[in-house]
Scaffold this motif. Structure first.
Motif, PDB file in Angstrom:
ATOM      1  N   GLY A   1       0.904  -0.996  -0.089  1.00 60.96           N
ATOM      2  CA  GLY A   1      -0.027  -0.083  -0.121  1.00 60.96           C
ATOM      3  C   GLY A   1       0.942   1.084  -0.047  1.00 60.96           C
ATOM      4  O   GLY A   1       1.865   1.360  -0.711  1.00 60.96           O
ATOM      5  N   ALA A   2       0.406   2.287   0.573  1.00 58.53           N
ATOM      6  CA  ALA A   2       1.219   3.410   0.919  1.00 58.53           C
ATOM      7  C   ALA A   2       2.596   3.418   1.524  1.00 58.53           C
ATOM      8  O   ALA A   2       3.525   4.019   1.164  1.00 58.53           O
ATOM      9  CB  ALA A   2       0.374   4.620   1.831  1.00 58.53           C
ATOM     10  N   ASP A   3       2.715   2.462   2.384  1.00 57.82           N
ATOM     11  CA  ASP A   3       4.130   2.128   2.885  1.00 57.82           C
ATOM     12  C   ASP A   3       4.299   0.549   2.879  1.00 57.82           C
ATOM     13  O   ASP A   3       3.287  -0.292   2.582  1.00 57.82           O
ATOM     14  CB  ASP A   3       4.260   2.630   4.144  1.00 57.82           C
ATOM     15  CG  ASP A   3       3.535   2.105   5.387  1.00 57.82           C
ATOM     16  OD1 ASP A   3       3.148   0.929   5.335  1.00 57.82           O
ATOM     17  OD2 ASP A   3       3.024   2.896   6.121  1.00 57.82           O
ATOM     18  N   PHE A   4       5.492  -0.083   3.111  1.00 57.45           N
ATOM     19  CA  PHE A   4       5.597  -1.637   3.024  1.00 57.45           C
ATOM     20  C   PHE A   4       4.945  -2.277   4.141  1.00 57.45           C
ATOM     21  O   PHE A   4       4.954  -3.383   4.022  1.00 57.45           O
ATOM     22  CB  PHE A   4       7.069  -1.973   2.971  1.00 57.45           C
ATOM     23  CG  PHE A   4       7.824  -1.778   4.175  1.00 57.45           C
ATOM     24  CD1 PHE A   4       8.049  -2.620   5.235  1.00 57.45           C
ATOM     25  CD2 PHE A   4       8.178  -0.350   4.596  1.00 57.45           C
ATOM     26  CE1 PHE A   4       8.716  -2.268   6.464  1.00 57.45           C
ATOM     27  CE2 PHE A   4       9.009   0.006   5.651  1.00 57.45           C
ATOM     28  CZ  PHE A   4       9.168  -0.893   6.660  1.00 57.45           C
ATOM     29  N   LEU A   5       4.272  -1.500   4.989  1.00 52.05           N
ATOM     30  CA  LEU A   5       3.633  -2.236   6.132  1.00 52.05           C
ATOM     31  C   LEU A   5       2.223  -2.400   5.741  1.00 52.05           C
ATOM     32  O   LEU A   5       1.384  -3.224   6.543  1.00 52.05           O
ATOM     33  CB  LEU A   5       3.721  -1.440   7.455  1.00 52.05           C
ATOM     34  CG  LEU A   5       5.365  -1.746   7.936  1.00 52.05           C
ATOM     35  CD1 LEU A   5       5.137  -0.977   9.259  1.00 52.05           C
ATOM     36  CD2 LEU A   5       5.739  -3.026   8.532  1.00 52.05           C
ATOM     37  N   GLU A   6       1.438  -1.768   4.799  1.00 57.84           N
ATOM     38  CA  GLU A   6       0.278  -2.047   4.597  1.00 57.84           C
ATOM     39  C   GLU A   6      -0.015  -2.896   3.299  1.00 57.84           C
ATOM     40  O   GLU A   6       0.944  -2.768   2.273  1.00 57.84           O
ATOM     41  CB  GLU A   6      -0.053  -0.481   4.127  1.00 57.84           C
ATOM     42  CG  GLU A   6      -1.641  -0.370   3.481  1.00 57.84           C
ATOM     43  CD  GLU A   6      -2.040   0.963   3.094  1.00 57.84           C
ATOM     44  OE1 GLU A   6      -3.409   1.379   3.220  1.00 57.84           O
ATOM     45  OE2 GLU A   6      -1.073   1.686   2.389  1.00 57.84           O
ATOM     46  N   THR A   7      -1.014  -3.829   3.392  1.00 55.86           N
ATOM     47  CA  THR A   7      -1.184  -4.566   2.173  1.00 55.86           C
ATOM     48  C   THR A   7      -2.631  -4.310   1.501  1.00 55.86           C
ATOM     49  O   THR A   7      -3.385  -4.006   2.359  1.00 55.86           O
ATOM     50  CB  THR A   7      -1.192  -6.159   2.748  1.00 55.86           C
ATOM     51  OG1 THR A   7      -0.059  -6.605   3.498  1.00 55.86           O
ATOM     52  CG2 THR A   7      -1.527  -7.186   1.581  1.00 55.86           C
ATOM     53  N   VAL A   8      -2.534  -4.296   0.128  1.00 60.11           N
ATOM     54  CA  VAL A   8      -3.595  -4.109  -0.610  1.00 60.11           C
ATOM     55  C   VAL A   8      -4.093  -5.373  -1.412  1.00 60.11           C
ATOM     56  O   VAL A   8      -3.107  -5.816  -2.087  1.00 60.11           O
ATOM     57  CB  VAL A   8      -3.417  -2.612  -1.574  1.00 60.11           C
ATOM     58  CG1 VAL A   8      -4.625  -2.362  -2.314  1.00 60.11           C
ATOM     59  CG2 VAL A   8      -3.109  -1.469  -0.655  1.00 60.11           C
ATOM     60  N   VAL A   9      -5.311  -5.549  -1.615  1.00 58.31           N
ATOM     61  CA  VAL A   9      -5.798  -6.609  -2.329  1.00 58.31           C
ATOM     62  C   VAL A   9      -6.609  -6.025  -3.386  1.00 58.31           C
ATOM     63  O   VAL A   9      -7.967  -5.997  -3.376  1.00 58.31           O
ATOM     64  CB  VAL A   9      -6.173  -7.865  -1.463  1.00 58.31           C
ATOM     65  CG1 VAL A   9      -6.776  -9.035  -2.442  1.00 58.31           C
ATOM     66  CG2 VAL A   9      -5.432  -8.291  -0.656  1.00 58.31           C
ATOM     67  N   PRO A  10      -6.365  -5.474  -4.548  1.00 54.84           N
ATOM     68  CA  PRO A  10      -7.023  -5.097  -5.529  1.00 54.84           C
ATOM     69  C   PRO A  10      -7.653  -6.314  -6.300  1.00 54.84           C
ATOM     70  O   PRO A  10      -6.997  -7.256  -6.480  1.00 54.84           O
ATOM     71  CB  PRO A  10      -6.330  -4.175  -6.428  1.00 54.84           C
ATOM     72  CG  PRO A  10      -4.928  -4.646  -6.174  1.00 54.84           C
ATOM     73  CD  PRO A  10      -4.925  -5.182  -4.957  1.00 54.84           C
ATOM     74  N   VAL A  11      -9.070  -6.080  -6.793  1.00 55.89           N
ATOM     75  CA  VAL A  11      -9.849  -7.158  -7.435  1.00 55.89           C
ATOM     76  C   VAL A  11     -10.015  -6.520  -8.757  1.00 55.89           C
ATOM     77  O   VAL A  11     -10.865  -5.412  -8.903  1.00 55.89           O
ATOM     78  CB  VAL A  11     -11.175  -7.744  -6.798  1.00 55.89           C
ATOM     79  CG1 VAL A  11     -11.757  -8.728  -7.575  1.00 55.89           C
ATOM     80  CG2 VAL A  11     -10.542  -8.038  -5.368  1.00 55.89           C
ATOM     81  N   VAL A  12      -9.604  -7.174  -9.831  1.00 60.15           N
ATOM     82  CA  VAL A  12      -9.970  -6.667 -11.252  1.00 60.15           C
ATOM     83  C   VAL A  12     -10.456  -7.544 -12.241  1.00 60.15           C
ATOM     84  O   VAL A  12     -10.018  -8.842 -12.041  1.00 60.15           O
ATOM     85  CB  VAL A  12      -8.408  -5.828 -11.767  1.00 60.15           C
ATOM     86  CG1 VAL A  12      -8.275  -4.591 -10.986  1.00 60.15           C
ATOM     87  CG2 VAL A  12      -7.476  -6.777 -12.021  1.00 60.15           C
ATOM     88  N   GLY A  13     -11.220  -7.207 -12.985  1.00 57.42           N
ATOM     89  CA  GLY A  13     -11.638  -7.919 -14.116  1.00 57.42           C
ATOM     90  C   GLY A  13     -10.680  -8.245 -15.213  1.00 57.42           C
ATOM     91  O   GLY A  13      -9.558  -7.537 -15.085  1.00 57.42           O
ATOM     92  N   LEU A  14     -10.855  -9.179 -16.085  1.00 54.74           N
ATOM     93  CA  LEU A  14      -9.786  -9.262 -17.229  1.00 54.74           C
ATOM     94  C   LEU A  14      -9.703  -8.121 -18.076  1.00 54.74           C
ATOM     95  O   LEU A  14      -8.679  -8.261 -18.683  1.00 54.74           O
ATOM     96  CB  LEU A  14     -10.196 -10.434 -17.982  1.00 54.74           C
ATOM     97  CG  LEU A  14     -10.058 -12.158 -17.369  1.00 54.74           C
ATOM     98  CD1 LEU A  14     -10.487 -13.159 -18.074  1.00 54.74           C
ATOM     99  CD2 LEU A  14      -8.929 -12.178 -16.484  1.00 54.74           C
ATOM    100  N   LEU A  15     -10.436  -7.223 -18.093  1.00 54.61           N
ATOM    101  CA  LEU A  15     -10.170  -6.073 -18.968  1.00 54.61           C
ATOM    102  C   LEU A  15      -9.626  -4.984 -18.286  1.00 54.61           C
ATOM    103  O   LEU A  15      -9.329  -3.814 -18.883  1.00 54.61           O
ATOM    104  CB  LEU A  15     -11.627  -5.548 -19.743  1.00 54.61           C
ATOM    105  CG  LEU A  15     -12.252  -6.595 -20.549  1.00 54.61           C
ATOM    106  CD1 LEU A  15     -13.438  -6.130 -21.268  1.00 54.61           C
ATOM    107  CD2 LEU A  15     -11.373  -6.800 -21.853  1.00 54.61           C
TER     108      LEU A  15
END
Length: 51
Positions: free
Chosen positions: A31-45
């Motif tokens: 995420g914004a720093d290395f201690l933050e984890t982000v899990v984005p979900v995207v379609g194939l497009l």
């Protein structure tokens, strides 16, 4: 299979997974720093998916 578009994900990507070949894609990123984890979900497009 090829993607018709490219899209940017936040931070550095650790891994990418999908439940099915038709998507969606789940990515684990910093995420914004290395201690933050982000899990984005995207379609194939490259469109964001809300679950």
């Amino acid at each position: 299979m090829t993607l018709s578009s490219r899209f940017a994900l936040p931070g550095r990507i650790w891994s990418v997974a999908a439940r099915h070949p038709s998507g969606p894609l789940y990515a684990t990123c910093y995420g914004a720093d290395f201690l933050e984890t982000v899990v984005p979900v995207v379609g194939l497009l490259g469109n964001p998916v809300l679950e």
